[in-house]
Design a protein around this motif. Structure first.
Motif, PDB file in Angstrom:
ATOM      1  N   ASP A   1      13.910  -2.019 -26.733  1.00  0.00           N
ATOM      2  CA  ASP A   1      13.550  -2.127 -25.221  1.00  0.00           C
ATOM      3  C   ASP A   1      14.783  -1.350 -24.593  1.00  0.00           C
ATOM      4  OD1 ASP A   1      11.539  -3.678 -26.107  1.00  0.00           O
ATOM      5  OD2 ASP A   1      12.583  -5.491 -25.379  1.00  0.00           O
ATOM      6  N   LEU A   2      14.290  -0.292 -23.667  1.00  0.00           N
ATOM      7  CA  LEU A   2      15.237   0.659 -22.780  1.00  0.00           C
ATOM      8  C   LEU A   2      14.490   1.243 -21.769  1.00  0.00           C
ATOM      9  CD1 LEU A   2      15.244   3.702 -23.333  1.00  0.00           C
ATOM     10  CD2 LEU A   2      15.936   3.065 -25.627  1.00  0.00           C
ATOM     11  N   LEU A   3      15.098   1.573 -20.625  1.00  0.00           N
ATOM     12  CA  LEU A   3      14.913   2.152 -19.555  1.00  0.00           C
ATOM     13  C   LEU A   3      15.886   3.349 -19.397  1.00  0.00           C
ATOM     14  CD1 LEU A   3      14.374  -0.260 -16.508  1.00  0.00           C
ATOM     15  CD2 LEU A   3      12.721   1.377 -17.932  1.00  0.00           C
ATOM     16  N   HIS A   4      15.158   4.600 -19.400  1.00  0.00           N
ATOM     17  CA  HIS A   4      16.049   5.864 -19.158  1.00  0.00           C
ATOM     18  C   HIS A   4      15.761   6.569 -17.812  1.00  0.00           C
ATOM     19  CE1 HIS A   4      18.464   9.556 -20.721  1.00  0.00           C
ATOM     20  NE2 HIS A   4      18.323   9.621 -19.387  1.00  0.00           N
ATOM     21  N   CYS A   5      16.529   6.686 -16.756  1.00  0.00           N
ATOM     22  CA  CYS A   5      16.323   7.052 -15.593  1.00  0.00           C
ATOM     23  C   CYS A   5      17.086   8.293 -15.217  1.00  0.00           C
ATOM     24  CB  CYS A   5      16.487   5.857 -14.298  1.00  0.00           C
ATOM     25  SG  CYS A   5      16.185   6.610 -12.784  1.00  0.00           S
ATOM     26  N   HIS A   6      16.449   9.428 -15.170  1.00  0.00           N
ATOM     27  CA  HIS A   6      17.253  10.894 -14.827  1.00  0.00           C
ATOM     28  C   HIS A   6      17.071  10.909 -13.291  1.00  0.00           C
ATOM     29  CE1 HIS A   6      18.801  14.402 -15.589  1.00  0.00           C
ATOM     30  NE2 HIS A   6      17.955  15.219 -14.547  1.00  0.00           N
ATOM     31  N   ILE A   7      18.443  11.217 -12.680  1.00  0.00           N
ATOM     32  CA  ILE A   7      18.338  11.419 -11.209  1.00  0.00           C
ATOM     33  C   ILE A   7      18.443  12.640 -10.655  1.00  0.00           C
ATOM     34  CG2 ILE A   7      19.345  10.278  -9.382  1.00  0.00           C
ATOM     35  CD1 ILE A   7      20.194   7.868 -11.074  1.00  0.00           C
TER      36      ILE A   7
ATOM     37  N   LYS B   1       9.108  -0.315 -24.746  1.00  0.00           N
ATOM     38  CA  LYS B   1       9.259  -1.814 -24.997  1.00  0.00           C
ATOM     39  C   LYS B   1       8.498  -2.191 -26.395  1.00  0.00           C
ATOM     40  CE  LYS B   1       7.542  -6.077 -22.622  1.00  0.00           C
ATOM     41  NZ  LYS B   1       6.709  -6.579 -21.749  1.00  0.00           N
ATOM     42  N   ASN B   2       9.213  -2.952 -27.090  1.00  0.00           N
ATOM     43  CA  ASN B   2       9.049  -3.255 -28.341  1.00  0.00           C
ATOM     44  C   ASN B   2       8.653  -2.120 -29.240  1.00  0.00           C
ATOM     45  OD1 ASN B   2       9.050  -6.050 -27.802  1.00  0.00           O
ATOM     46  ND2 ASN B   2       6.910  -5.792 -26.965  1.00  0.00           N
ATOM     47  N   GLY B   3       9.638  -1.028 -29.084  1.00  0.00           N
ATOM     48  CA  GLY B   3       9.808   0.281 -29.871  1.00  0.00           C
ATOM     49  C   GLY B   3       8.728   1.240 -29.345  1.00  0.00           C
ATOM     50  N   GLU B   4       7.684   0.852 -28.453  1.00  0.00           N
ATOM     51  CA  GLU B   4       6.906   1.775 -28.021  1.00  0.00           C
ATOM     52  C   GLU B   4       6.988   2.313 -26.792  1.00  0.00           C
ATOM     53  OE1 GLU B   4       2.898  -0.131 -28.814  1.00  0.00           O
ATOM     54  OE2 GLU B   4       3.342  -0.381 -30.951  1.00  0.00           O
ATOM     55  N   LEU B   5       6.378   3.410 -26.348  1.00  0.00           N
ATOM     56  CA  LEU B   5       6.513   4.174 -24.997  1.00  0.00           C
ATOM     57  C   LEU B   5       5.745   3.354 -24.138  1.00  0.00           C
ATOM     58  CD1 LEU B   5       7.607   6.512 -23.324  1.00  0.00           C
ATOM     59  CD2 LEU B   5       5.489   7.612 -23.880  1.00  0.00           C
ATOM     60  N   LEU B   6       6.251   2.682 -23.167  1.00  0.00           N
ATOM     61  CA  LEU B   6       5.743   1.849 -21.999  1.00  0.00           C
ATOM     62  C   LEU B   6       5.056   2.724 -20.984  1.00  0.00           C
ATOM     63  CD1 LEU B   6       4.873  -0.946 -20.974  1.00  0.00           C
ATOM     64  CD2 LEU B   6       6.987  -1.107 -19.888  1.00  0.00           C
TER      65      LEU B   6
END
Length: 206
Positions: free
Chosen positions: A111-117, A128-133
């Motif tokens: 699980d992760l979020l990547h935010c490019h600003i 989420k759970n290893g899949e693209l959400l």
């Protein structure tokens, strides 16, 4: 992975002294869309025109995410491609959104979020759970709006224990604000996350 950022036009002189096996130029596209690959049959420009206008003077390209069975359709300015190829004839041009997707999906975290600003826009990729959400772009005017979008995604899809990676502009200011509300916020570093992939190319971030 070796990364070097050029925030202004570059030339072959900027690359002198580097032992280049190949060069990947990562460009923020003028417009971008992620489409299931089964719907893409040499009609990328037509599909992109459904959500974006004024594509006449842009170069429409496609990038297949094999593991996701998704195809990124994006457009760049012709001058961007010409500049890259003039600097290094073997340059491979890739859109930066796909790079963030690849980086996120090869990260060991499930699980992760990547935010490019950027100045007026953010790109958010969520796994989420290893899949693209999701992979979304939002127009923003200040750091509070960045917090709003990230908080909304965390609240709807995660239990607030998700890792948030930030890249782009004014990272310290955004990290300080977001860290007060979100579980774990970290400035993203290609060098630190060396488990992503053993790369044999140089990445040129524009």
């Amino acid at each position: 992975v070796f990364c070097q950022t050029f925030n202004k036009p570059f030339s072959s002189k900027d690359l002198s002294g580097l032992n280049l096996l190949s060069l990947k130029s990562i460009i923020w596209p003028a417009c971008f869309s992620l489409v299931p690959s089964q719907f893409v049959e040499n009609n990328g420009a037509d599909l992109l025109s459904l959500t974006h206008q004024n594509l006449d003077k842009l170069l429409v390209k496609e990038y297949l995410h094999h593991a996701l069975n998704q195809t990124a359709i994006y457009a760049i300015e012709p001058d961007q491609q010409l500049q890259c190829l003039n600097a290094y004839s073997g340059c491979v041009i890739q859109n930066a959104v796909s790079t963030i997707i690849d980086v996120s999906m090869t990260n060991m975290l499930k699980d992760l979020l990547h935010c490019h600003i950027e100045t007026n826009r953010i790109w958010i990729v969520a796994k989420k759970n290893g899949e693209l959400l999701l992979c979304n772009v939002f127009d923003v005017t200040n750091e509070e709006e960045v917090l709003y979008y990230l908080s909304a995604i965390v609240e709807q899809h995660f239990d607030n224990q998700v890792q948030v990676f930030l890249s782009g502009d004014q990272l310290k200011k955004h990290t300080d604000l977001l860290s007060a509300y979100l579980y774990h916020v970290e400035e993203f570093s290609y060098q630190k996350h060396d488990h992503i992939e053993a790369a044999t190319y140089y990445q040129l971030l524009m």
